[in-house]
Design an enzyme around this catalytic site. Structure first.
Site, PDB file in Angstrom:
ATOM      1  CD  GLU A  75      94.250 -72.698  10.804  1.00  0.00           C
ATOM      2  OE1 GLU A  75      94.329 -72.366   9.596  1.00  0.00           O
ATOM      3  OE2 GLU A  75      94.071 -73.984  10.921  1.00  0.00           O
ATOM      4  CG  HIS A  94      88.998 -71.738  12.545  1.00  0.00           C
ATOM      5  ND1 HIS A  94      88.024 -72.730  12.379  1.00  0.00           N
ATOM      6  CD2 HIS A  94      90.067 -72.377  12.722  1.00  0.00           C
ATOM      7  CE1 HIS A  94      88.836 -73.983  11.723  1.00  0.00           C
ATOM      8  NE2 HIS A  94      90.129 -73.692  12.054  1.00  0.00           N
ATOM      9  CG  HIS A  96      89.080 -77.504  15.521  1.00  0.00           C
ATOM     10  ND1 HIS A  96      90.647 -77.881  15.879  1.00  0.00           N
ATOM     11  CD2 HIS A  96      89.263 -76.435  14.754  1.00  0.00           C
ATOM     12  CE1 HIS A  96      91.498 -77.392  14.953  1.00  0.00           C
ATOM     13  NE2 HIS A  96      90.609 -76.253  14.500  1.00  0.00           N
ATOM     14  CE1 TYR A 121      65.138 -67.557  15.119  1.00  0.00           C
ATOM     15  CE2 TYR A 121      64.412 -69.747  15.375  1.00  0.00           C
ATOM     16  CZ  TYR A 121      64.139 -68.623  15.426  1.00  0.00           C
ATOM     17  OH  TYR A 121      62.992 -68.235  16.108  1.00  0.00           O
ATOM     18  CG  HIS A 161      90.457 -77.605   9.922  1.00  0.00           C
ATOM     19  ND1 HIS A 161      91.045 -76.753   9.184  1.00  0.00           N
ATOM     20  CD2 HIS A 161      90.393 -76.892  11.070  1.00  0.00           C
ATOM     21  CE1 HIS A 161      91.775 -75.920  10.071  1.00  0.00           C
ATOM     22  NE2 HIS A 161      91.349 -76.310  11.118  1.00  0.00           N
TER      23      HIS A 161
END
Length: 216
Positions: A75, A94, A96, A121, A161
């Site tokens: 990625e 990143h 999942h 928040y 994703h």
């Protein structure tokens, strides 16, 4: 302990914490962080946040050439895109994470403002989150889509994703990521119940008071 060694240890510490709390699983998720010389330290491809070895993290020099460690996450295009378009980015996370991924699959998901404004928040830590369409993992088109935002968003949600968050440092990126997933969970918990969220006036006050990046 050198500054780079300390960064290696910190990446693994946060990664293990995210894994232990179920925010990512198996060999999913990746982290990158700026090094003192302007390079990057990146979690390797196929690695698990549970068992990261600080010495094997992928190291890039200031010209973003891979100079040490295992091969980086596939990625990298999304990481590079954030660093290229957001000069304030010091770290990117990143994951999942299950609740945010589930929310991204809802047919009425708002592509421009992904998170319902239920609590202050997410507004304070994330601003508006952009929902991007599905891309195959590792597809360079993810980076193109992020570049297309021209640095206006600190976080994006990759449909089907997972979320991507940029922060000024690793602590900020992780905390904002945790807030994104918690907000998605809350949205799913209250879905269909007509929850009373923040008003536009509430959001405007938050944006002004906390100097939130707010892409109108």
């Amino acid at each position: 302990m050198t500054e780079l060694t300390a960064l290696r240890e910190r990446v693994c510490l946060f990664a293990r914490s995210l894994y232990d709390r179920g925010l990512t699983h198996g060999s999913t998720g990746n982290i990158s962080i700026r090094t003192p010389d302007g390079g990057l330290l990146v979690t390797p491809t196929g690695s698990s946040f549970l068992t990261l070895d600080p010495a094997r993290l992928s190291l890039f020099d200031g010209a973003l050439r891979h100079v040490d460690g295992d091969a980086p996450t596939k990625e990298m295009p999304l990481h590079r895109a954030f660093y290229d378009t957001r000069s304030t980015a010091g770290a990117i996370v990143h994951l999942h994470a299950a609740h945010s991924v589930a929310l991204s699959m809802m047919p009425d998901a708002d592509t421009d403002d992904f998170l319902a404004r239920l609590t202050p928040y997410p507004v304070m830590q994330l601003g508006k989150v952009k929902l991007l369409p599905y891309f195959m993992p590792g597809d360079p088109a993810i980076g193109d889509a992020i570049r297309g935002l021209a640095g206006r968003r600190t976080a994006v949600m990759l449909a089907n994703h997972g979320p991507v968050v940029a922060g000024k440092d690793l602590d900020a990126a992780v905390y904002a990521m945790e807030e994104l997933e918690a907000a998605a969970q809350l949205a799913l918990m209250t879905r269909g119940l007509g929850p009373k969220g923040l008003t536009d006036a509430d959001v405007t006050r938050l944006v002004r008071t906390f100097d939130v990046e707010w892409d109108a």
